[in-house]
Design a protein around this motif. Structure first.
Motif, PDB file in Angstrom:
ATOM      1  N   ARG A 112     -28.496   4.170  91.715  1.00  0.00           N
ATOM      2  CA  ARG A 112     -28.104   2.841  91.217  1.00  0.00           C
ATOM      3  C   ARG A 112     -28.679   1.740  92.097  1.00  0.00           C
ATOM      4  O   ARG A 112     -27.984   0.835  92.557  1.00  0.00           O
ATOM      5  N   SER A 113     -29.967   1.852  92.337  1.00  0.00           N
ATOM      6  CA  SER A 113     -30.672   0.859  93.153  1.00  0.00           C
ATOM      7  C   SER A 113     -32.099   0.739  92.643  1.00  0.00           C
ATOM      8  O   SER A 113     -32.853   1.729  92.648  1.00  0.00           O
ATOM      9  N   LEU A 114     -32.471  -0.436  92.199  1.00  0.00           N
ATOM     10  CA  LEU A 114     -33.830  -0.673  91.740  1.00  0.00           C
ATOM     11  C   LEU A 114     -34.808  -0.553  92.898  1.00  0.00           C
ATOM     12  O   LEU A 114     -35.914  -0.024  92.755  1.00  0.00           O
ATOM     13  N   THR A 115     -34.387  -1.013  94.061  1.00  0.00           N
ATOM     14  CA  THR A 115     -35.250  -0.979  95.252  1.00  0.00           C
ATOM     15  C   THR A 115     -35.556   0.451  95.662  1.00  0.00           C
ATOM     16  O   THR A 115     -36.715   0.796  95.941  1.00  0.00           O
ATOM     17  N   ILE A 116     -34.533   1.303  95.724  1.00  0.00           N
ATOM     18  CA  ILE A 116     -34.732   2.703  96.110  1.00  0.00           C
ATOM     19  C   ILE A 116     -35.672   3.395  95.123  1.00  0.00           C
ATOM     20  O   ILE A 116     -36.556   4.156  95.520  1.00  0.00           O
ATOM     21  N   ALA A 117     -35.489   3.124  93.836  1.00  0.00           N
ATOM     22  CA  ALA A 117     -36.336   3.755  92.820  1.00  0.00           C
ATOM     23  C   ALA A 117     -37.804   3.373  93.001  1.00  0.00           C
ATOM     24  O   ALA A 117     -38.694   4.225  92.938  1.00  0.00           O
ATOM     25  N   ILE A 118     -38.056   2.083  93.243  1.00  0.00           N
ATOM     26  CA  ILE A 118     -39.438   1.611  93.404  1.00  0.00           C
ATOM     27  C   ILE A 118     -40.062   2.176  94.669  1.00  0.00           C
ATOM     28  O   ILE A 118     -41.194   2.686  94.651  1.00  0.00           O
ATOM     29  N   THR A 119     -39.350   2.099  95.788  1.00  0.00           N
ATOM     30  CA  THR A 119     -39.910   2.592  97.055  1.00  0.00           C
ATOM     31  C   THR A 119     -40.140   4.102  96.999  1.00  0.00           C
ATOM     32  O   THR A 119     -41.110   4.609  97.580  1.00  0.00           O
ATOM     33  N   ALA A 129     -39.474   9.916  86.738  1.00  0.00           N
ATOM     34  CA  ALA A 129     -38.998  10.016  88.121  1.00  0.00           C
ATOM     35  C   ALA A 129     -38.330   8.707  88.546  1.00  0.00           C
ATOM     36  O   ALA A 129     -37.283   8.707  89.212  1.00  0.00           O
ATOM     37  N   PHE A 130     -38.933   7.589  88.156  1.00  0.00           N
ATOM     38  CA  PHE A 130     -38.351   6.278  88.465  1.00  0.00           C
ATOM     39  C   PHE A 130     -36.963   6.136  87.845  1.00  0.00           C
ATOM     40  O   PHE A 130     -36.005   5.716  88.502  1.00  0.00           O
ATOM     41  N   LEU A 131     -36.845   6.525  86.572  1.00  0.00           N
ATOM     42  CA  LEU A 131     -35.555   6.394  85.889  1.00  0.00           C
ATOM     43  C   LEU A 131     -34.503   7.305  86.510  1.00  0.00           C
ATOM     44  O   LEU A 131     -33.333   6.911  86.661  1.00  0.00           O
ATOM     45  N   LEU A 132     -34.892   8.510  86.893  1.00  0.00           N
ATOM     46  CA  LEU A 132     -33.947   9.429  87.518  1.00  0.00           C
ATOM     47  C   LEU A 132     -33.452   8.894  88.858  1.00  0.00           C
ATOM     48  O   LEU A 132     -32.260   8.980  89.178  1.00  0.00           O
ATOM     49  N   MET A 133     -34.373   8.348  89.657  1.00  0.00           N
ATOM     50  CA  MET A 133     -33.971   7.772  90.944  1.00  0.00           C
ATOM     51  C   MET A 133     -33.080   6.554  90.724  1.00  0.00           C
ATOM     52  O   MET A 133     -32.137   6.306  91.486  1.00  0.00           O
ATOM     53  N   LEU A 134     -33.361   5.793  89.685  1.00  0.00           N
ATOM     54  CA  LEU A 134     -32.577   4.584  89.395  1.00  0.00           C
ATOM     55  C   LEU A 134     -31.131   4.943  89.056  1.00  0.00           C
ATOM     56  O   LEU A 134     -30.188   4.351  89.598  1.00  0.00           O
ATOM     57  N   PRO A 189     -25.870   4.874  83.064  1.00  0.00           N
ATOM     58  CA  PRO A 189     -25.011   6.008  83.436  1.00  0.00           C
ATOM     59  C   PRO A 189     -24.844   6.065  84.952  1.00  0.00           C
ATOM     60  O   PRO A 189     -25.785   5.777  85.701  1.00  0.00           O
ATOM     61  N   ASP A 190     -23.658   6.413  85.407  1.00  0.00           N
ATOM     62  CA  ASP A 190     -23.380   6.459  86.838  1.00  0.00           C
ATOM     63  C   ASP A 190     -23.512   7.899  87.336  1.00  0.00           C
ATOM     64  O   ASP A 190     -22.639   8.740  87.114  1.00  0.00           O
ATOM     65  N   LEU A 191     -24.639   8.191  87.981  1.00  0.00           N
ATOM     66  CA  LEU A 191     -24.870   9.528  88.531  1.00  0.00           C
ATOM     67  C   LEU A 191     -24.909   9.494  90.043  1.00  0.00           C
ATOM     68  O   LEU A 191     -25.569  10.298  90.689  1.00  0.00           O
ATOM     69  N   THR A 192     -24.198   8.520  90.627  1.00  0.00           N
ATOM     70  CA  THR A 192     -24.227   8.385  92.082  1.00  0.00           C
ATOM     71  C   THR A 192     -23.392   9.477  92.723  1.00  0.00           C
ATOM     72  O   THR A 192     -22.900  10.378  92.067  1.00  0.00           O
ATOM     73  N   HIS A 193     -23.190   9.338  94.028  1.00  0.00           N
ATOM     74  CA  HIS A 193     -22.634  10.383  94.869  1.00  0.00           C
ATOM     75  C   HIS A 193     -21.407  11.041  94.263  1.00  0.00           C
ATOM     76  O   HIS A 193     -20.465  10.381  93.860  1.00  0.00           O
ATOM     77  N   ASP A 194     -21.408  12.350  94.254  1.00  0.00           N
ATOM     78  CA  ASP A 194     -20.299  13.087  93.658  1.00  0.00           C
ATOM     79  C   ASP A 194     -19.009  12.957  94.458  1.00  0.00           C
ATOM     80  O   ASP A 194     -17.926  13.154  93.933  1.00  0.00           O
ATOM     81  N   GLU A 195     -19.111  12.706  95.756  1.00  0.00           N
ATOM     82  CA  GLU A 195     -17.914  12.568  96.566  1.00  0.00           C
ATOM     83  C   GLU A 195     -17.491  11.113  96.537  1.00  0.00           C
ATOM     84  O   GLU A 195     -18.203  10.241  97.026  1.00  0.00           O
ATOM     85  N   ALA A 196     -16.366  10.796  95.948  1.00  0.00           N
ATOM     86  CA  ALA A 196     -15.937   9.414  95.765  1.00  0.00           C
ATOM     87  C   ALA A 196     -15.761   8.728  97.101  1.00  0.00           C
ATOM     88  O   ALA A 196     -15.064   9.213  97.979  1.00  0.00           O
ATOM     89  N   ALA A 197     -16.381   7.582  97.250  1.00  0.00           N
ATOM     90  CA  ALA A 197     -16.347   6.881  98.523  1.00  0.00           C
ATOM     91  C   ALA A 197     -14.945   6.473  98.897  1.00  0.00           C
ATOM     92  O   ALA A 197     -14.568   6.485 100.063  1.00  0.00           O
ATOM     93  N   GLU A 198     -14.143   6.124  97.886  1.00  0.00           N
ATOM     94  CA  GLU A 198     -12.808   5.625  98.198  1.00  0.00           C
ATOM     95  C   GLU A 198     -11.896   6.717  98.734  1.00  0.00           C
ATOM     96  O   GLU A 198     -10.839   6.440  99.289  1.00  0.00           O
ATOM     97  N   ARG A 256     -31.010  -5.331 100.761  1.00  0.00           N
ATOM     98  CA  ARG A 256     -31.732  -5.321  99.491  1.00  0.00           C
ATOM     99  C   ARG A 256     -32.052  -3.903  99.022  1.00  0.00           C
ATOM    100  O   ARG A 256     -32.467  -3.682  97.888  1.00  0.00           O
ATOM    101  N   ASN A 257     -31.865  -2.911  99.922  1.00  0.00           N
ATOM    102  CA  ASN A 257     -32.037  -1.515  99.513  1.00  0.00           C
ATOM    103  C   ASN A 257     -31.124  -1.156  98.355  1.00  0.00           C
ATOM    104  O   ASN A 257     -31.460  -0.301  97.538  1.00  0.00           O
ATOM    105  N   TRP A 258     -29.969  -1.796  98.287  1.00  0.00           N
ATOM    106  CA  TRP A 258     -28.943  -1.417  97.316  1.00  0.00           C
ATOM    107  C   TRP A 258     -28.899  -2.387  96.133  1.00  0.00           C
ATOM    108  O   TRP A 258     -27.903  -2.443  95.413  1.00  0.00           O
ATOM    109  N   TYR A 259     -30.006  -3.122  95.927  1.00  0.00           N
ATOM    110  CA  TYR A 259     -30.032  -4.141  94.875  1.00  0.00           C
ATOM    111  C   TYR A 259     -30.118  -3.500  93.493  1.00  0.00           C
ATOM    112  O   TYR A 259     -30.941  -2.626  93.230  1.00  0.00           O
TER     113      TYR A 259
END
Length: 761
Positions: free
Chosen positions: A571-578, A562-567, A734-743, A722-725
């Motif tokens: 792409r945030s170590l802080t979010i995964a831990i919390t 679960a930690f690895l999936l959240m990470l 691997p980059d599995l972040t938001h599917d909708e490109a921010a740019e 630090r949430n996004w650290y």
């Protein structure tokens, strides 16, 4: 607002886009899949877990010996005859005539065999007031409950003729029948009522019949498909009725949740002025992605059950994993197709007074509507307090949850005895207690399965006789110890009533005395003899030992993955831990409530759980796996929305406010459905099911309120940027972040107050 072009990426967005463009194909493929899965499952049939596969250790060895020998153990029954008058004795003439009448009556039914009189077997209590007539049911023991009715009527007729005596039947068959009569339809009613309850809540949440039917339809079709797949898969890993019930619960919960997340986001974008295609595209890229992340996390959590080595748990884990996977796939494929097909018709069947009617102007826009992303006023007010004083909010909420969790430190687990499981709701419980009082351990004796090269050899016979004598002399049993020899199979069964009876702790001490002392000094001295000890007490003991041994690997597997999936998802170590810490806190609070209510009896009368005094052994690990998975639904959904707002230019506090408030409605609706469905199981008479229902309902309620509404925003507000650290060395993940490109999204300046998203789509 003008609709622009949104560039999207990722599996969810591509799947949603394809389904919206090929609507009928997507719906047809889904229907074909469900029909094929059900057809294949029906053709294959379901293979259920064998008794020999249920446990490891001695219980498994004993079952394997019986299975390999081809011995069909019959369902054993006993008739308790007990003098109502304190002066009455088994030697009285009336008592003797009653015993003879029982022996004759049950034998005359033709449904039984090996009827024995207590005067021949010595099954007369120490005080001389009670006696047992014993016999076996003919035929398969698994279906004996269906054939015991004539025997019960025969015993009833004798009881009417001997009013001075208490004459009651008890055994595997009679307990099975009484259980089926009382609770056979209980589970089915609970399972069937879960669907209309969910539909009613969705109707209130959406205010339209068609919109409310979609999540239920998706959940039900996912469950139907999974039931078929279970039949096919059961030939590789056996299934069970319990796994089926758990699958239904989990399937309904996640199926409705996933559809709710998707549908709410699509409606929100439509109400914000976007056209149907753009709204679907955004919902696919955002909620669709959150569904996939959540679904994979839940599947990983359910897979943790496969590490227990317990066949029942493995069946539950695999069945739950399959229904989550099916619901997840259905949510990101057939749901976009259905929404595209329905269009504005998703609002059909509106319920008067629940939601204000929306009027359209000449250009198709909507007037007099509440802004779509205005969100919950209640949670908006809560968040103003939390974000203004995050440290205080964190301390207060954490302190409250730790106080709730505190009773869990003294948790006592065991397999519930009949009186603990059913209380006074079944008449046979009274019989069970009276038999145990008169013949301690007689209703559930330990069973020694003796396998020898030659069961009739002199040294084996001497060892059996010695074992019977020492079992009583050691204090492990008060007798009588019965021996049944199957010479043609070179197997003997030794039945030993354990001192302690229905007191599990005392009975386990007697069991250990047999295993550690009596057996080694008798049967253990004969070469080539196997003598595993099984039975209800032994099964409970072996189950607990195996369960305790599996806690660490299951816990480690679920938490690490679960930690690895959240990470990789955020792409945030802080979010995964919390995320992990908050989920563990939620589970601990649920444990605390269970122990307080069912073990200590605090408020037990409110749920009909007086006098249980323990938590059923399988529940803590089961709850950990289920709750850890289900709580990720809310967490991924809320954090995804917060991250999305942050990528669009909002500062962290405003992104938190926006993410929590705009998701409050869907999280609340989903939580209310889960709590209501689980609470239905909390109303059942079986204490194990009641504990499961109460534990799940309490945990979901805590998770959706204190955890997501207070602790999560408080922690994130304190952490700030630090949430996004993410350490640099993890950038190659691997980059599995938001599917909708921010740019691709035109950023909007952070508003002064919570308002609708202004996403250039």
């Amino acid at each position: 607002m003008a609709n622009g072009h949104t560039r999207v990426r990722g599996i969810a967005a591509r799947a949603g886009g394809w389904s919206a463009r090929h609507r009928w194909a997507a719906v047809g493929i889904w229907v074909l899949f469900v029909v094929l899965a059900m057809g294949l499952g029906s053709a294959a049939g379901r293979v259920d877990v064998n008794e020999s596969d249920q446990l490891k250790g001695e219980t498994h060895t004993a079952a394997k010996i019986i299975e390999d020998a081809g011995i069909e153990e019959p369902a054993s029954e006993s008739v308790l005859l007990q003098a109502k008058d304190a002066g009455g004795k088994a030697t009285d003439s009336d008592f003797r005539s009653a015993v003879a009448a029982v022996v004759e009556a049950v034998g005359a039914t033709g449904k039984v065999t090996d009827v024995t009189s207590p005067y021949d077997t010595g099954t007369i209590s120490k005080d001389g007031r009670s006696a047992l007539v014993q016999f076996d049911m003919r035929g398969d023991s698994d279906t004996a409950g269906e054939r015991v009715e004539p025997v019960l009527k025969a015993v009833e007729s004798v009881r009417k003729d001997h009013t001075g005596l208490r004459i009651e039947e008890i055994g595997g068959a009679s307990m099975m029948k009484q259980y089926d009569d009382a609770f056979g339809d209980d589970f089915q009613k609970a399972e069937l009522s879960a669907v209309p309850v969910a539909l009613g809540i969705l109707l209130i949440a959406f205010g339209a019949l068609v919109a409310a039917l979609l999540p239920v339809a998706l959940a039900v079709t996912a469950i139907m498909a999974t039931m078929g797949l279970m039949g096919v898969v059961s030939h590789l890993m056996p299934m069970s009725d319990t796994a089926n019930s758990v699958m239904l619960l989990v399937g309904l919960a996640v199926g409705v949740d996933y559809c709710l997340f998707y549908l709410r986001r699509e409606r929100e974008e439509r109400e914000a002025g976007r056209d149907a295609a753009t709204a679907l595209r955004i919902a696919a890229a955002t909620s669709g992605r959150a569904i996939i992340v959540s679904g994979v996390t839940v599947c990983v959590a359910m897979a943790g059950m496969l590490f227990t080595g317990l066949a029942e748990f493995e069946a539950m884990g695999l069945a739950s994993l399959m229904v989550v996977a099916v619901a997840m796939v259905g949510s990101v494929t057939v749901l976009p197709a259905l929404l595209s097909l329905l269009g504005e018709r998703v609002e059909k069947g509106r319920v008067p007074f629940l939601h204000r009617a929306k009027r359209r102007d000449a250009d198709g826009g909507r007037k007099n509507r509440r802004p779509a992303a205005e969100g919950s006023r209640f949670w908006g007010a809560v968040l103003r307090v939390v974000l203004a004083r995050p440290a205080i909010s964190l301390v207060v909420a954490t302190g409250a949850l730790l106080a709730i969790a505190a009773p869990a430190l003294g948790m006592k687990t065991q397999q519930l005895t009949l009186d603990q499981e059913f209380g006074n709701s079944l008449p046979i419980v009274g019989t069970y207690n009276r038999v145990n009082d008169a013949f301690p351990g007689g209703s559930e004796p330990a069973e020694v399965v003796v396998k020898a090269r030659n069961i009739n050899a002199g040294d084996v016979k001497a060892a059996l006789a010695d074992f019977r004598e020492r079992a009583v002399a050691s204090g492990a049993s008060r007798g009588p110890v019965d021996i049944k020899v199957h010479a043609e199979h070179n197997v003997a069964f030794v039945y030993v009533p354990l001192v302690g009876g229905s007191d599990q702790d005392k009975a386990e001490k007697s069991l250990q005395l047999l295993r550690d002392t009596v057996r080694p000094e008798t049967l253990g001295k004969v070469e080539g003899v196997q003598a595993p000890i099984t039975g209800q007490v032994a099964g409970s003991h072996d189950f607990n030992d195996q369960l305790i041994g599996s806690v660490t690997p299951v816990f480690a597997f679920v938490v690490v993955f679960a930690f690895l999936l959240m990470l990789v998802s955020f792409r945030s170590l802080t979010i995964a831990i919390t995320s992990i810490v908050l989920n563990l806190l939620s589970v601990a609070a649920a444990y605390g409530i269970l122990v307080a209510v069912f073990q200590h009896g605090w408020g037990a009368s409110l749920v009909g759980a007086e006098g249980v005094g323990a938590i059923v052994a399988w529940l803590p690990l089961f709850l950990f796996v289920i709750l850890f998975g289900l709580s990720m639904d809310y967490h991924v959904f809320v954090v995804s929305r917060i991250r999305e707002a942050r990528l669009r230019g909002r500062d962290t506090k405003d992104a938190i406010r926006h993410g929590v408030v705009t998701t409050a409605g869907v999280v609340t609706s989903a939580a209310v459905i889960m709590v209501a469905v689980f609470a239905i199981f909390g109303t059942l008479s079986m204490q194990s099911m009641k504990q499961m229902g109460v534990g799940l309902a309490a945990a979901v309620l805590i998770d959706a309120t204190i955890i997501r509404g207070v602790l999560l925003p408080a922690v994130m507000a304190l952490l700030g940027e630090r949430n996004w650290y993410l350490p640099k060395w993890l950038n190659r993940m691997p980059d599995l972040t938001h599917d909708e490109a921010a740019e691709a999204v035109a950023p909007t300046p952070p508003p002064a107050a919570v308002e609708g998203e202004r996403v250039g789509a």
